[in-house]
Design a protein around this motif. Structure first.
Motif, PDB file in Angstrom:
ATOM      1  N   LEU A  55       0.840  -1.197   0.000  1.00 27.74           N
ATOM      2  CA  LEU A  55       0.000   0.000   0.000  1.00 27.74           C
ATOM      3  C   LEU A  55       0.876   1.248   0.000  1.00 27.74           C
ATOM      4  CD1 LEU A  55      -2.880  -0.980   2.433  1.00 27.74           C
ATOM      5  CD2 LEU A  55      -3.105  -0.316   0.042  1.00 27.74           C
ATOM      6  N   ARG A  93      -7.446   2.019  -8.629  1.00 27.60           N
ATOM      7  CA  ARG A  93      -8.343   1.266  -7.740  1.00 27.60           C
ATOM      8  C   ARG A  93      -9.681   0.988  -8.430  1.00 27.60           C
ATOM      9  NH1 ARG A  93      -4.001   1.742  -5.221  1.00 27.60           N
ATOM     10  NH2 ARG A  93      -3.848   1.885  -2.936  1.00 27.60           N
ATOM     11  N   GLU A 128      -9.105  -3.316  -1.927  1.00 26.92           N
ATOM     12  CA  GLU A 128      -8.322  -2.815  -0.806  1.00 26.92           C
ATOM     13  C   GLU A 128      -9.117  -3.078   0.455  1.00 26.92           C
ATOM     14  OE1 GLU A 128      -6.237   1.328   0.807  1.00 26.92           O
ATOM     15  OE2 GLU A 128      -6.942   1.159  -1.271  1.00 26.92           O
ATOM     16  N   LEU A 133      -3.993  -4.936  -0.128  1.00 25.65           N
ATOM     17  CA  LEU A 133      -4.391  -4.611  -1.500  1.00 25.65           C
ATOM     18  C   LEU A 133      -4.113  -5.822  -2.380  1.00 25.65           C
ATOM     19  CD1 LEU A 133      -5.368  -2.440  -3.520  1.00 25.65           C
ATOM     20  CD2 LEU A 133      -2.974  -1.787  -3.823  1.00 25.65           C
TER      21      LEU A 133
END
Length: 251
Positions: A55, A93, A128, A133
């Motif tokens: 992360l 993301r 996440e 993640l």
């Protein structure tokens, strides 16, 4: 595999549930189970890869798993170039996919590598979850085989896999803390026993006995607990290295 909607059988449901169990297992083992289940059960999926990422501001892969060596090579190519659908999904993301690699214009080098390996479509999903993640990429060998509207199972596998990795990390943290606490308790008990022996031998109080333990530890550069252990075990201090020497236990 047929592209019809996947039916979650009792056996599959049990395997998915087991993914989220707290156990002493490595991240790569968990990710391997995710990829194997995805390649078997996700509609239109002929193979899968999954990764756990650091992360950080810049995406850094930590561990990876693949259901087939050819797919592992595709992951390695992206990691070597630090670009491709995996990096796009992690940076933004959001899911990234392609219905037909033959018509895909993004990532030309990577797409060419996929075509050489028979990959005609793919979807990368990202999750996440509690400082973890992870990504799961499913690959198809027929254009349009991976209908995004029927990828709920892939998302479920990713969620369970992410929870499993998180649970494993938390379990490891708790286990390490418990071991450290146990070691601290045991060390304290040994030191207390050694203090008692010195109090009897020197005719002093507990404070003076502890000060003597510290003095010996500091002058001989040996851990206090090691000094205490020798006293308790009756070995004495004759073999403890004198000042200026290190017996490998110092620190």
């Amino acid at each position: 595999m047929s592209t019809s909607d996947t039916v979650i059988t009792d056996e599959l449901a049990i395997e998915i549930a087991r993914l989220g169990m707290v156990r002493e297992s490595s991240d790569v083992a968990t990710l391997h189970r995710v990829t194997q289940l995805a390649s078997r059960a996700v509609a239109g999926c002929a193979g899968a890869t999954s990764l756990r990422w650091a992360l950080d501001e810049s995406p850094e892969p930590l561990v990876a798993a693949s259901s087939h060596p050819d797919l592992a090579e595709l992951v390695d190519l992206q990691l070597a170039r630090r670009e491709g659908p995996l990096f796009d999904a992690v940076r933004d993301r959001r899911p990234v996919g392609c219905d037909d690699t033959l018509a895909e214009t993004r990532w030309p080098g990577h797409v060419a590598a996929m075509l050489r390996r028979g990959v005609r479509c793919f979807i990368t999903t990202v999750l996440e979850y509690e400082q973890v993640l992870v990504t799961l990429t499913v690959y198809g060998v027929v254009p349009g085989a991976l209908d995004p509207s029927r990828q709920a199972l892939a998302s479920l596998l990713l969620a369970q896999g992410g929870a499993a990795v998180s649970n494993t990390r938390q379990f490891g943290d708790v286990h390490r803390t418990a071991v450290q606490l146990q070691q601290a308790v045991e060390a304290r008990a040994v030191v207390d026993q050694a203090k008692g022996i010195l109090m009897h031998a020197l005719g002093c109080d507990a404070e003076r006995a502890f000060a003597e333990l510290r003095r010996i530890s500091q002058t001989r550069h040996v851990k206090l607990t090691a000094i205490a252990q020798r006293i308790v075990s009756g070995q004495g201090l004759s073999e403890v290295p004198p000042p200026g020497r290190d017996d490998g236990q110092g620190g």
